[in-house]
Scaffold this motif. Structure first.
Motif, mmCIF file in Angstrom:
data_model
loop_
_atom_site.group_PDB
_atom_site.id
_atom_site.type_symbol
_atom_site.label_atom_id
_atom_site.label_comp_id
_atom_site.label_asym_id
_atom_site.label_seq_id
_atom_site.Cartn_x
_atom_site.Cartn_y
_atom_site.Cartn_z
ATOM 1 N N ALA A 122 -8.913 4.629 0.785
ATOM 2 C CA ALA A 122 -7.561 5.080 0.462
ATOM 3 C C ALA A 122 -7.600 6.292 -0.463
ATOM 4 C CB ALA A 122 -6.762 3.950 -0.175
ATOM 5 N N LEU A 123 -8.505 6.289 -1.445
ATOM 6 C CA LEU A 123 -8.632 7.451 -2.326
ATOM 7 C C LEU A 123 -9.187 8.663 -1.570
ATOM 8 C CD1 LEU A 123 -9.854 5.787 -5.643
ATOM 9 C CD2 LEU A 123 -7.593 6.735 -5.131
ATOM 10 N N LEU A 158 -5.235 2.163 -7.724
ATOM 11 C CA LEU A 158 -6.464 1.922 -6.974
ATOM 12 C C LEU A 158 -7.706 2.128 -7.839
ATOM 13 C CD1 LEU A 158 -5.638 3.570 -3.538
ATOM 14 C CD2 LEU A 158 -6.041 1.146 -3.970
ATOM 15 N N ALA A 161 -6.206 10.238 -0.066
ATOM 16 C CA ALA A 161 -5.462 11.019 -1.060
ATOM 17 C C ALA A 161 -6.103 12.382 -1.269
ATOM 18 C CB ALA A 161 -5.400 10.254 -2.383
ATOM 19 N N LEU A 189 0.149 8.078 -3.234
ATOM 20 C CA LEU A 189 -1.309 7.957 -3.247
ATOM 21 C C LEU A 189 -1.971 9.020 -4.110
ATOM 22 C CD1 LEU A 189 -3.555 6.228 -2.085
ATOM 23 C CD2 LEU A 189 -3.542 7.663 -0.039
ATOM 24 N N THR A 190 -1.386 10.215 -4.182
ATOM 25 C CA THR A 190 -1.984 11.262 -5.005
ATOM 26 C C THR A 190 -1.541 11.180 -6.465
ATOM 27 O OG1 THR A 190 -0.210 12.830 -4.444
ATOM 28 C CG2 THR A 190 -2.160 12.834 -3.041
ATOM 29 N N PHE A 214 -0.068 5.401 -7.233
ATOM 30 C CA PHE A 214 -0.850 4.403 -6.516
ATOM 31 C C PHE A 214 -2.340 4.738 -6.556
ATOM 32 C CE2 PHE A 214 -2.439 2.132 -2.686
ATOM 33 C CZ PHE A 214 -2.138 0.846 -3.114
ATOM 34 N N GLY A 215 -2.662 6.020 -6.630
ATOM 35 C CA GLY A 215 -4.058 6.391 -6.816
ATOM 36 C C GLY A 215 -4.607 5.870 -8.131
ATOM 37 N N TYR A 224 6.218 7.403 3.606
ATOM 38 C CA TYR A 224 4.982 8.105 3.949
ATOM 39 C C TYR A 224 4.947 8.449 5.428
ATOM 40 C CZ TYR A 224 0.042 8.884 4.983
ATOM 41 O OH TYR A 224 -1.134 9.406 5.439
ATOM 42 N N VAL A 269 0.863 -1.187 0.000
ATOM 43 C CA VAL A 269 0.000 0.000 0.000
ATOM 44 C C VAL A 269 0.895 1.231 0.000
ATOM 45 C CG1 VAL A 269 -1.819 1.211 1.240
ATOM 46 C CG2 VAL A 269 -1.831 -1.275 1.128
ATOM 47 N N LEU A 297 1.425 4.568 0.125
ATOM 48 C CA LEU A 297 0.753 5.814 0.468
ATOM 49 C C LEU A 297 1.516 7.049 0.014
ATOM 50 C CD1 LEU A 297 -0.478 4.901 4.063
ATOM 51 C CD2 LEU A 297 -1.748 4.786 1.911
#
Length: 425
Positions: free
Chosen positions: A204-205, A185, A208, A177-178, A181-182, A374, A172, A174
């Motif tokens: 998770a989104l 997802l 973000a 995430l923005t 990985f976003g 992160y 994961v 993170l």
């Protein structure tokens, strides 16, 4: 070039083509398009750009294309051609040819797995081997720089059952995430429709969008997340991420910035029913979904970041009572952060002083770097609590690190947390 479409003029793009076009436009624009103001600026550039034929795309169209608002269906060829020309191609067809080297294929239907033969043997491996292979896949598909697009392999893994379990749900990422990985997802959510997967992906989104300060997006995501069913067997981490979302949203809406006691009481009650993750009998790396107190950690994280220190102290007392073996997980990032959160809660409730001698011993971490890059910002925030009113030079240094992190990863919320820490002393 063939495109799956609901009408001749509204093509439904394969995700890897859409993400590639986003990246190409962002490269020409000079930065990733993460905020509505970026789309406003791009609209003006498109009107003035001769290569785009002076064509106009509305800010709302651009926001949909760059994922700032939800979008169902495809995009008009006018939109795709304009963006492709802006990125330096003759038209969208030429762009697609340059990305794929052949005609674009129909995207997989929701729920259909893209076959990766090498992954079919993962179920035959022992658990440590599966996790380590997933870790390897995560490392080799991670973008070299924050803000980079997801690799085609990462997006393909998000469509495959083994990739979903041992890559997306374990690695994961993170810190990305923005960005990358976003994107992973978003693909994962289109292919895995179990309640647990939907809670995990949307929560998770939400994180973000909340960290990025995109209020319109996170409010829309929160409504969708809270409408999802939560079966009793949902894993502790997705349930914890959902609870985190409720905490920070309630705090955001509170005039006095205090999380309602009724919400905290409900989360205490829910903690009694969350499934417990068994601690592996042999030492394993700190993979995301193996920590036994995942639900408790994520609520503690929410209370820490929103400054709910009496509630945090109460919650951590409960956590330590329910999980007495946590102190033996000496190299686990989640356990060490829980102890760090406890030190801050004790400081802010007057139980210890700012010069507590044990602070330096809290972070002896030997765990996976994709977690630490992160959570490093959390460590700086903990240290800032102790330096804010005792060491001005150290506080300045820590705030500089946090500012650089937020700029690099598109997470300005952390800089706001740092500002509130300093303002509170």
């Amino acid at each position: 070039m063939t495109i799956d479409s609901t009408s001749p003029t509204v093509p439904r793009l394969p995700l890897h083509i859409q993400f590639a076009l986003r990246e190409a436009v962002a490269a020409r624009f000079g930065q990733p398009l993460r905020h509505p103001s970026h789309c406003d600026a791009l609209e003006l550039e498109l009107q003035q750009n001769a290569a785009a034929g002076g064509r106009r795309l509305s800010p709302s169209t651009l926001r949909r294309f760059f994922g700032l608002v939800d979008k169902e269906g495809g995009y008009h060829l006018h939109t795709l051609d304009t963006l492709a020309r802006y990125a330096g191609h003759a038209d969208f067809a030429a762009f697609g040819q340059s990305v794929t080297g052949r005609a674009m294929q129909h995207p997989a239907a929701p729920g259909a797995a893209t076959d990766i033969p090498e992954l079919l043997a993962m179920e035959q491996l022992a658990q440590p081997e599966r996790l380590l292979l997933g870790y390897f896949l995560g490392r080799v598909t991670r973008p070299a720089q924050p803000g980079g697009a997801a690799s085609p392999l990462a997006l393909q893994l998000a469509t495959h059952p083994a990739g979903q379990e041992f890559f997306v749900e374990s690695f994961v990422d993170l810190a990305h995430l923005t960005s990358a990985f976003g994107e992973v997802l978003a693909t994962y959510l289109q292919h895995k429709h179990t309640p647990e997967a939907q809670i995990f992906g949307h929560s998770a989104l939400f994180l973000a969008e909340f960290l990025a300060g995109d209020e319109a997006a996170w409010r829309q995501r929160l409504a969708r997340l809270l409408a999802l069913p939560v079966p009793p067997d949902v894993h502790a981490f997705p349930r914890g991420r959902r609870a985190f979302a409720e905490i920070v949203a309630a705090w955001y809406d509170a005039p006095d910035r205090v999380v309602p006691t009724a919400l905290l009481a409900r989360l205490h009650q829910e903690a009694l029913t969350v499934p417990r993750t068994l601690v592996p009998p042999a030492p394993l790396p700190a993979f995301y979904n193996l920590f036994p107190a995942g639900y408790h950690f994520l609520i503690a994280e929410g209370l820490f970041l929103t400054g709910q220190f009496p509630a945090l102290l109460d919650w951590l007392t409960l956590t330590n009572r329910e999980f007495p073996k946590l102190p033996w997980l000496e190299t686990n990032v989640f356990d060490q952060l829980l102890r760090a959160f406890l030190a801050v809660a004790e400081l802010r409730t007057g139980l210890i002083g700012a010069r507590a001698p044990h602070l330096h011993s809290l972070f002896n971490l030997e765990t996976n770097s994709w977690l630490l890059d992160y959570f490093q910002v959390h460590i700086w925030l903990v240290e800032l609590h102790f330096a804010a009113d005792t060491n001005a030079a150290e506080a300045t240094r820590l705030r500089s690190h946090i500012k650089d992190f937020t700029a690099l990863h598109g997470m300005p919320f952390f800089e706001e947390v740092a500002r509130r820490i300093v303002a509170s002393v």
